[in-house]
Every structure is written in C-alpha cells, then in structure tokens.
Design a protein around this motif. Structure first.
Motif, PDB file in Angstrom:
ATOM      1  N   GLY A  30      33.566  -3.855   4.846  1.00 54.89           N
ATOM      2  CA  GLY A  30      32.342  -3.307   5.158  1.00 54.89           C
ATOM      3  C   GLY A  30      31.917  -1.917   4.331  1.00 54.89           C
ATOM      4  O   GLY A  30      31.130  -1.496   4.683  1.00 54.89           O
ATOM      5  N   ARG A 185      22.235  -3.551   3.165  1.00 51.49           N
ATOM      6  CA  ARG A 185      23.023  -2.893   4.023  1.00 51.49           C
ATOM      7  C   ARG A 185      23.067  -4.221   5.769  1.00 51.49           C
ATOM      8  O   ARG A 185      23.862  -2.899   5.856  1.00 51.49           O
ATOM      9  CB  ARG A 185      21.665  -1.899   4.546  1.00 51.49           C
ATOM     10  CG  ARG A 185      21.890  -0.638   2.887  1.00 51.49           C
ATOM     11  CD  ARG A 185      21.053   0.109   3.986  1.00 51.49           C
ATOM     12  NE  ARG A 185      20.365   1.031   2.933  1.00 51.49           N
ATOM     13  CZ  ARG A 185      19.426   1.441   2.408  1.00 51.49           C
ATOM     14  NH1 ARG A 185      18.518   0.768   2.536  1.00 51.49           N
ATOM     15  NH2 ARG A 185      19.616   1.500   1.006  1.00 51.49           N
ATOM     16  N   GLY A 186      22.482  -4.950   5.636  1.00 47.73           N
ATOM     17  CA  GLY A 186      22.200  -5.702   6.632  1.00 47.73           C
ATOM     18  C   GLY A 186      23.778  -6.124   6.746  1.00 47.73           C
ATOM     19  O   GLY A 186      24.567  -6.436   7.848  1.00 47.73           O
ATOM     20  N   ARG A 188      26.063  -4.784   5.053  1.00 44.64           N
ATOM     21  CA  ARG A 188      27.700  -3.833   5.466  1.00 44.64           C
ATOM     22  C   ARG A 188      27.258  -3.736   7.295  1.00 44.64           C
ATOM     23  O   ARG A 188      28.873  -3.462   7.282  1.00 44.64           O
ATOM     24  CB  ARG A 188      27.111  -2.541   5.160  1.00 44.64           C
ATOM     25  CG  ARG A 188      28.425  -1.455   5.140  1.00 44.64           C
ATOM     26  CD  ARG A 188      27.896   0.068   3.921  1.00 44.64           C
ATOM     27  NE  ARG A 188      26.888  -0.008   4.982  1.00 44.64           N
ATOM     28  CZ  ARG A 188      25.788   1.179   3.592  1.00 44.64           C
ATOM     29  NH1 ARG A 188      26.627   1.534   2.393  1.00 44.64           N
ATOM     30  NH2 ARG A 188      24.652   1.318   3.662  1.00 44.64           N
ATOM     31  N   ASP A 189      26.856  -3.672   7.496  1.00 39.28           N
ATOM     32  CA  ASP A 189      26.568  -3.740   9.272  1.00 39.28           C
ATOM     33  C   ASP A 189      27.115  -4.446   9.667  1.00 39.28           C
ATOM     34  O   ASP A 189      28.165  -3.818  10.805  1.00 39.28           O
ATOM     35  CB  ASP A 189      25.219  -2.674   9.388  1.00 39.28           C
ATOM     36  CG  ASP A 189      24.779  -1.670   8.716  1.00 39.28           C
ATOM     37  OD1 ASP A 189      25.133  -0.787   8.581  1.00 39.28           O
ATOM     38  OD2 ASP A 189      23.167  -1.703   8.772  1.00 39.28           O
ATOM     39  N   ALA A 190      27.280  -6.007   9.294  1.00 35.15           N
ATOM     40  CA  ALA A 190      27.414  -6.934  10.044  1.00 35.15           C
ATOM     41  C   ALA A 190      29.660  -6.965   9.839  1.00 35.15           C
ATOM     42  O   ALA A 190      29.919  -7.388  10.283  1.00 35.15           O
ATOM     43  CB  ALA A 190      27.230  -8.056   9.968  1.00 35.15           C
ATOM     44  N   GLY A 191      29.845  -5.714   9.097  1.00 40.64           N
ATOM     45  CA  GLY A 191      31.805  -5.648   8.188  1.00 40.64           C
ATOM     46  C   GLY A 191      32.085  -6.624   7.103  1.00 40.64           C
ATOM     47  O   GLY A 191      32.741  -6.558   6.790  1.00 40.64           O
ATOM     48  N   ASP A 209      29.183   2.727  -1.462  1.00 46.05           N
ATOM     49  CA  ASP A 209      29.640   4.061  -0.992  1.00 46.05           C
ATOM     50  C   ASP A 209      31.262   4.088  -2.233  1.00 46.05           C
ATOM     51  O   ASP A 209      31.230   5.495  -1.892  1.00 46.05           O
ATOM     52  CB  ASP A 209      30.209   3.530  -0.147  1.00 46.05           C
ATOM     53  CG  ASP A 209      29.494   2.339   1.415  1.00 46.05           C
ATOM     54  OD1 ASP A 209      28.609   3.627   1.891  1.00 46.05           O
ATOM     55  OD2 ASP A 209      29.869   1.416   1.432  1.00 46.05           O
TER      56      ASP A 209
END
Ligand SMILES: Nc1ncnc2c1ncn2[C@@H]1O[C@H](COP(=O)(O)OP(=O)(O)OP(=O)(O)O)[C@@H](O)[C@H]1O
Ligand SMILES: [Mg+2]
Lengths: 505, 333
Positions: A30, A185-186, A188-191, A209
């Motif tokens: 993520g 970002r989507g 990343r948010d989904a792991g 990051d």
C-alpha cells in the motif's frame, strides 16, 4: 509482514558492461514508492529484472514473502505485478479494446471472445481516466497522451498487488496528471503498492511516500519524501553536494536576452482544420518562441502546419521571405527541422547504431566525392555525445539498448547537427533527467545565439517560462495572446491560459 | 462484423478499408464474367473452378496466419507436392486414412519451420526457404521423381470427383469448413488476437504477457497443415501424387493474402478477404480462358501471366488509395 517486495544486491550486465551493480529496493504494501536517477542510472533495467524481461546475474528478489523466480513478463503478471514500461508496450494497429483486454478478454463458453462485453469494460475502465473515445478504432489513431493513458488503464485494470509505472506522465498534461494521481491514490487506498519512476521531482512530493535514488547502477539511498527536499534528491542523483548545486543555481538560462535578428518565419491567420482554426506567430533569428497551451490547444497542429505536414485551409506562412512548404520534404530543403513528440514515429531505427541514427539525415553533408568522410562523421557524433551527455557504451551501440532519455537525446542531436534555420522542438526534453534537461536548454540557447530560430513546445510551464523569449498562448486551436520575456512567470502563463474566455470573447 | 455491437456498414468499411478493394474487384469480375460468357455460371465451370482453386484458397489461408504475425512461409508449395505423394501412397487405405495422415505430415513440416524460427531463431524467410528445398527434394526422393498414381478402387478420389448438390466438390466443402474454423479462431479467440498483436508489435506483445512463442509456433503448424490438405486435394483431383507440382504456389498465396489487404509487415489481416483474394486471382485465369474460348483474341499462357500481374497491381493500387486516409493521424491532439 508489511514488505511486499524486496530486491537485494541486484547485478546485471549487458555484454560485459554493468547496468546494475548491487542495486536494492524495498516496497511496503500500500505504498507509493518513487524510483529516481539520471538517464541510464538503471531504473528501467531494475524494473525489467523484476518482471522477468531480463535475467539477473546476481542478487535476490522476494515478492509477497516468497523467493521470486520470474522468467517472463507473463509470469510477472500472473503473480500480481502489472507494468507500464517506459517504451509503451502497446500495439498501435489493433483496437483500443484489444490493447486493454489482450490476454484477459471476457469469454463466452470459455473460448469465444465476448466483444460486446470487452468493449463495454474497456469503455468503463477508460472512463475512470476521463477518456471517452471510440474503443473500436486502432489505438494508433489516437495521440501519444491517450495511448499512454490506455497503457496505464490496462495495467491498473489487471488487479495487481504491485503496479509499476516507468515515467507514466512523460506525455501527459497537467490535467491528465491530476487524473492519474487520483487513480494512484485509489490504488494505494485499496492496498495496492505502486512503483513510480519519474524525472518530475515535484510530482513525487505530491503523490509518493518514499523515494529510492539510484546512481550508476547502484542504490544510493531511500528516504521518506516528507523528510527530504528537491535539492537533496538532485544532489543524490548527481552525486554532488547540495550546496554546490544550489550555487550553480538556476540562473544562467533565461529568456529575453536574445537579440532579435531578421524575420525567419511568419504565420498569418492560418488554419488547417477544427483543431487549428486561427494561428499567428513570428519568429526571428536568434530567438526561441514558445507555444503555450494545454493538451489539445493546437500546439502540435501549429507545428505540423509550419512544417508542411497539414495543408492550410486559410492564411499564409512566409518562410525567409518566400512561400510556405507544401510537404515535409520541401520544408527540410527550405531549412526547417521538426523534432516530433512521438519518439517511435519520429524514426529511431532501433537496430542501427547511435552513430548511424545520429547522422542519418546528415550523410549528404558528410559526403566528399561520393564517399562518406568517416573521420568527420565520428568527430561530429562524438561532439554531440559529449555535449548532450549521451550515456552509451560507444557510438556503435545499437540505439535500442540505450535508456529512454538517452534515445531522446540522440534524436535531438540528429536535428541539431543538421543545423536547420528553424528548428521546431515538440517536447525536446521528454524523459530527460533534471541535470541533462538544463544542459539541453543551454544547448538550445546556444543554438539560437548562433543565429538560428527555435519554436519550442513543452507541457512543462517551467521550461517555457525560463526558456522562451516569447510565448504564443494557444487555446482550442486559436492563438489568443503573447507573453514576452523577461517578465513571464508561470503564474502569468497560467493566467493567460485561464483568461482565454475573456480574450476570445 | 463479428466485433460490432450494432452493425454499421459505413463504420465497417472505414475500419476495414484495406480489404474493401478486393471485394469490389471480385464482384465486378464475377458480374463481368456472368454477363459476357454463357457458361460462366454453369455448374461445370463453377465446380471445376472451385475444385482447382480450393488448393490455393487453403494454402492462402495458412499463409495469411503466418503473414499476420509478420512472418512468411515459403515452403507451402513443396510441402503440398510432398504430401500429394504421401496421400497417393496412402490412397489404398481410403480417404479417412490418407487425408489425416497427409495433413499430419504437413503439420510436421510446419513444426520443423517453427522449431527453426522460434528455437534456433533463424529468420522465417531463410528457415522456410530451407524447408522448401528440403521438401521438394524429399518429394522427388520418395516418388522416384515420377507421378504416383492413386488407387482408384478406394474412396480416395471421391474428394475431388463427387459433388455436394451436384455443384460443390468435397474438396471445397472441406476447405470451407477449415476456413470457417480459422476465421473463428482469428476473430473470436485469444489465440487469434494474440496472433494479430504479435504482428503489430512482437516486443510489446511479450511485455503484455502474451504467449508469443506458442502463437508463433501454431501459425506455422497451421500453415503446414493447410499445405498438407492442399496436397491431398492435388492428389485426389488429378488422380496422382505430383512431386513436381507446387512451384511458385507460395507466391500466389502471398499475392492472395496481400490483395486481401493483409499487411506484409503483419498486424492486420482477414481470412474472408484472403479467400476473396485467392478467388480473384483464380478468376482472372478463368476469365482469360473463356476469352480465349470465344476465339476473338487469344492470349498465350505467358500473356495470361502478364495480365494477371497487371490486374494484381491495379487492385493493390486501388487498395492503397482507399487506405491512405486511414493512416493519417486521427483524433485528439
Ligand atoms: N538491452 C540492453 N543492452 C545493452 N545495454 C542496455 C540494455 N538496456 C539497458 N542498457 C544500458 O543499461 C543502462 C541503464 O539503462 P536504463 O534503461 O535502466 O536507464 P534508466 O535509469 O531507465 O534511464 P532513463 O531515465 O533514461 O529511462 C544504460 O547505460 C543502458 O545503455
Ligand atoms: Mg528508463
């Protein structure tokens, strides 16, 4: 266990020349992880070692907790690594749908492709990127930006654990980059983890990051972006002291200093179709004129019109006092040069050497009594290799073996060596690292100082604002104003673009 | 057509402009023949035309697959000659034995090509040229350089002689079935799309994770199998294995494929258009024969070749005119 990927002490040599000599990287689950380094540092090679395109000479790879022994890109995809390679891995002759779905087509009865469903899914996937196009058309009929977005869309749709993007934004404009960031970002948010390679350091601070820096085939550091600065990153890439770089500064290059010579080229009220409906500009000797605008504003179309690719439907082009060229061949004879935005179409000949690619258009000038003057040819090639800092084993290396940024430099060198009176540069520094970008900007300035003229197209506002003497602002196929250096700022340019409605009204 | 949500002729034509020329030329020639010659549409002419040309149609379809991947198969003519001899030797055991075994021999030659090209990395032109010479020599060796009569007592010759509806010889029926099968593979399966993608960019296809080597191998197997089938038709149609036949067949096949709008560099191509191309080339000869039959003018065999060449050139010129617009840049800036 939160680490998804660990590559340790990777070594890889091509014909005895080391491209990677002990490079390492670790990516968390993520996480959006940046990978940076100069042209030829080994970023793309690192990726290709991971995805099984190249076989490593040494080192270990742990993916998802297990030793990874991938030998083909196919296996990499199957284990959950989706990759957008730097050289777009697409098939322009085939439809958009095929390019997105190839290998994963929805089937009826387990055998027959369900085209209706394939088209529908493709449309749906592309909609996430705000693209609404006819997915049945050949991909090659769309612009480089759309093709790049299609490549990204394909990778993102593969349901991977790790998505690798090797310079995904090189052909995108600001608004498309924003869309891409939304998608990242989507993910990343989904792991999902993302490995992100880019020469646009500002982007990294916005989306990534952590960042791993490479230099000459080795890893020189990995830091959190929140804990570093752009200057430190550049220093790490170049292997120099940050203070030294800060001193060298960003000053020597600047528009507005030019002494204007005679008029080289004028375009009066020209149009070639719906995407270029009213365009005016003048170019003098010793001057860099920038074309500013967003994607689809008609910059490339303007360049194509000047170069005689598209026929005029209205208006008049005057070239050194004479008429306009009717074809690219005529344009070249009349002293024009055009570095197009599409590296592949522009005519890199992959199997030929750096030397041959560089002097291809130059052979008539290098010929004496029907024979090519080899010594002069080599001398000339060496001059440009040094001037542009082209990283190549030697000038006989096939150009396809060069890193992406270095291929771009060879193309630029080809045109510079040809010394056209008017050189049109469409995204000349695409994929070029920060250090080399400055060098190239200086070489362009040098070029016009010798009495030539340059038309510069760039999606990077910074490059335009700093590089051009004047900027012609375009919107929806019309030139709507002009800014003059010194005094242009990015802010002013953005304003000029934003206030288009009032100006055109 | 198969990949359209709702069929729209205008869009279809614009997307398939490269194969429109061949259809227009084919229908024009058929119309010309029907209007000008009394027996042109007669059962005899139709069935003998189809029987003879079924060989060329089937090898052209195999060639189409190969060319779509950006390759070439020069061995098809020799392989057909070889398998015609094999089929003739096997004819006493009946069609049900001779046909599959001869096709299998063709596939074996295809496997040899695939091995040389994929494993040994020899360029297709050279690899299949070697196979062409080898198969030709092999055909002469196993036949003792003479034609091998088939066994008329078995059902073998029914393939060329017996007709469905008194019109379609079994040869063309089998070829048609093979054709539909190949068409479906190309248009509706992953394998077909992979084959097209390889021609459009082999490196890109590899990076996309497609099974490139498998698809490339299959293409040569298919071409070999098609050549094998052509050999069986040859033997049954002429009542003998013909070790000396097959010369320049690969060139007619390539011509049919190209006239059908398939790019020689690969990535674009269609089975129906290839069939139309093969029919078109056959029809030119057929019509010249009729013209000679009328007795007004008489073209020698040599002139027939010249005329066919000229006609081919005209169709290809027409085709490139039609596709010009398509190559120009489209869509957004
Ligand atoms: N197939 C190859 N054969 C020979 N040398 C190669 C090959 N691929 C890469 N190299 C060399 O390896 C080095 C690293 O190249 P790589 O493409 O990884 O650089 P990069 O960091 O991605 O650069 P860029 O920012 O320009 O894309 C370069 O010197 C390049 O010339
Ligand atoms: Mg790279």
């Amino acid at each position: 266990m939160t680490t998804l990927l660990e590559m340790n002490a990777i070594r890889k040599a091509f014909n005895g020349v080391a491209a990677l000599s002990g490079a390492s990287i670790a990516i968390e689950r993520g996480e959006v992880h940046a990978l940076i380094g100069q042209n030829g540092a080994g970023k793309s090679t690192m990726i290709k070692v991971l995805t099984g395109v190249y076989h490593r000479d040494g080192g270990t790879i742990l993916f998802n907790g297990a030793e990874s022994v991938l030998t083909t890109p196919r296996e990499a995809q199957a284990t959950g690594i989706a990759t957008i390679y730097q050289e777009l891995n697409l098939v322009p002759l085939r439809s958009v749908t095929e390019n997105v779905m190839l290998g994963y087509e929805p089937k009826r009865l387990g055998t027959f492709i369900n085209w209706r469903e394939a088209h529908r899914r493709t449309r749906e996937i592309l909609m996430r990127f705000g693209i609404d196009i006819d997915v049945k058309m050949p991909l090659g009929s769309y612009s480089t930006a759309i093709q790049q977005l299609v490549a990204i869309a394909r990778a993102v749709s593969l349901d991977a654990k790790l998505v690798i993007m090797d310079e995904p934004t090189s052909s995108l404009d600001a608004s498309e980059v924003k869309v891409l960031f939304g998608v990242v970002r989507g993910l990343r948010d989904a792991g999902v983890s993302v490995l992100y390679v880019s020469h646009f350091l500002d982007e990294l601070f916005e989306i990534c990051d952590r960042v791993t820096t490479m230099r000459d085939g080795q890893t020189v550091g990995c830091v959190k972006l929140a804990e570093t600065t752009k200057l430190e990153l550049i220093a790490g890439m170049l292997g120099r002291d940050p203070d030294e770089i800060a001193q060298a500064g960003m000053t020597e290059f600047g528009g507005g200093a030019a002494k204007q010579g005679e008029v080289l080229l004028t375009a009066q009220d020209i149009a070639t179709g719906p995407r270029l409906s009213k365009f005016d500009m003048t170019l003098h000797r010793g001057e860099i004129v920038g074309l500013g605008g967003l994607l689809g504003a008609g910059r490339t179309e303007a360049a194509r019109a000047l170069f005689g690719v598209d026929a005029l439907t209205r208006g008049k082009i005057t070239l050194k006092g004479a008429g306009a060229p009717n074809s690219p061949a005529e344009a070249i004879r009349a002293g024009l040069g055009f570095l197009t935005e599409d590296r592949k179409a522009e005519g890199i000949i992959p199997g030929m050497s750096v030397r041959e690619n560089l002097t291809l258009a130059l052979l008539p000038k290098l010929t004496r009594n029907g024979q090519i003057d080899r010594a002069r040819e080599r001398q000339l090639v060496q001059k440009y290799i040094d001037a542009l800092g082209i990283k190549t084993a030697d000038m006989e290396q096939p150009i396809r073996e060069l890193s992406g940024g270095n291929q771009q430099k060879v193309l630029l060198a080809r045109w510079l060596a040809n010394e056209p009176d008017i050189l049109i540069l469409d995204e000349p520094t695409r994929g070029v690292d920060v250090g080399a970008k400055r060098e190239i900007q200086m070489i362009i300035r040098d070029y016009v100082d010798r009495g030539f003229g340059v038309v510069l197209i760039s999606s990077e506002f910074e490059e335009l604002v700093e590089g051009a003497d004047r900027i012609v602002v375009l919107n929806e196929g019309r030139s709507i104003g002009e800014l003059k250096n010194p005094g242009i700022t990015e802010h002013k340019l953005v304003q000029a673009l934003a206030h288009t409605d009032e100006v055109t009204a | 057509m198969l990949n359209s949500d709702a069929f729209d002729l205008r869009k279809y034509v614009s997307r398939n402009s490269q194969s429109v020329a061949v259809w227009i030329a084919l229908f024009a020639l058929i119309a010309f023949g029907l209007l000008r010659y009394d027996n042109f549409g007669g059962a005899y002419n139709v069935s003998s035309f189809l029987n003879y040309n079924s060989m060329f149609i089937v090898i052209s379809m195999g060639m189409c697959f190969v060319i779509i991947t950006g390759g070439i198969d020069l061995s098809v003519g020799s392989v057909a000659a070889f398998t015609s001899v094999v089929a003739a030797y096997l004819s006493p055991y009946g069609l049900e034995v001779a046909l599959p075994l001869a096709v299998l021999v063709g596939v074996a030659f295809g496997a040899l090509n695939a091995f040389c090209i994929i494993v040994l990395r020899i360029p297709p032109f050279i690899a299949t040229l070697a196979t062409m010479l080898g198969a030709k020599g092999g055909a002469l060796v196993i036949s003792g350089a003479s034609t091998i009569a088939v066994d008329w007592g078995s059902n073998f010759t029914r393939m060329g002689m017996e007709k469905v509806f008194n019109l379609f010889p079994w040869s063309i029926v089998i070829v048609a079935i093979v054709g539909v099968f190949l068409w479906i593979i190309l248009e509706t399966t992953s394998l077909g799309r992979t084959i097209l993608a390889i021609g459009g960019g082999e490196d890109a296809s590899t990076l996309m994770g497609l099974k490139v080597n498998r698809a490339k191998a299959l293409v040569y197997l298919i071409s070999g199998g098609c050549a094998g089938l052509a050999g069986v038709i040859l033997a049954s149609g002429f009542g003998a294995g013909q070790p000396l036949e097959g010369i320049a067949w690969e060139l007619s096949a390539i011509a049919s494929v190209v006239v059908g709008g398939t790019l020689l560099t690969g990535g674009l191509g269609s089975i129906p258009a290839t069939v139309a191309g093969a029919l078109l080339l056959g029809l030119v000869f057929n019509i010249l024969n009729f013209e000679n039959g009328r007795g007004t003018i008489s073209f020698s065999a040599y002139w027939q070749m010249v005329i066919r060449g000229g006609f081919l050139f005209a169709v290809i010129l027409f085709q490139s005119r039609m596709t010009k617009g398509r190559k120009a840049k489209g869509a957004t800036a």
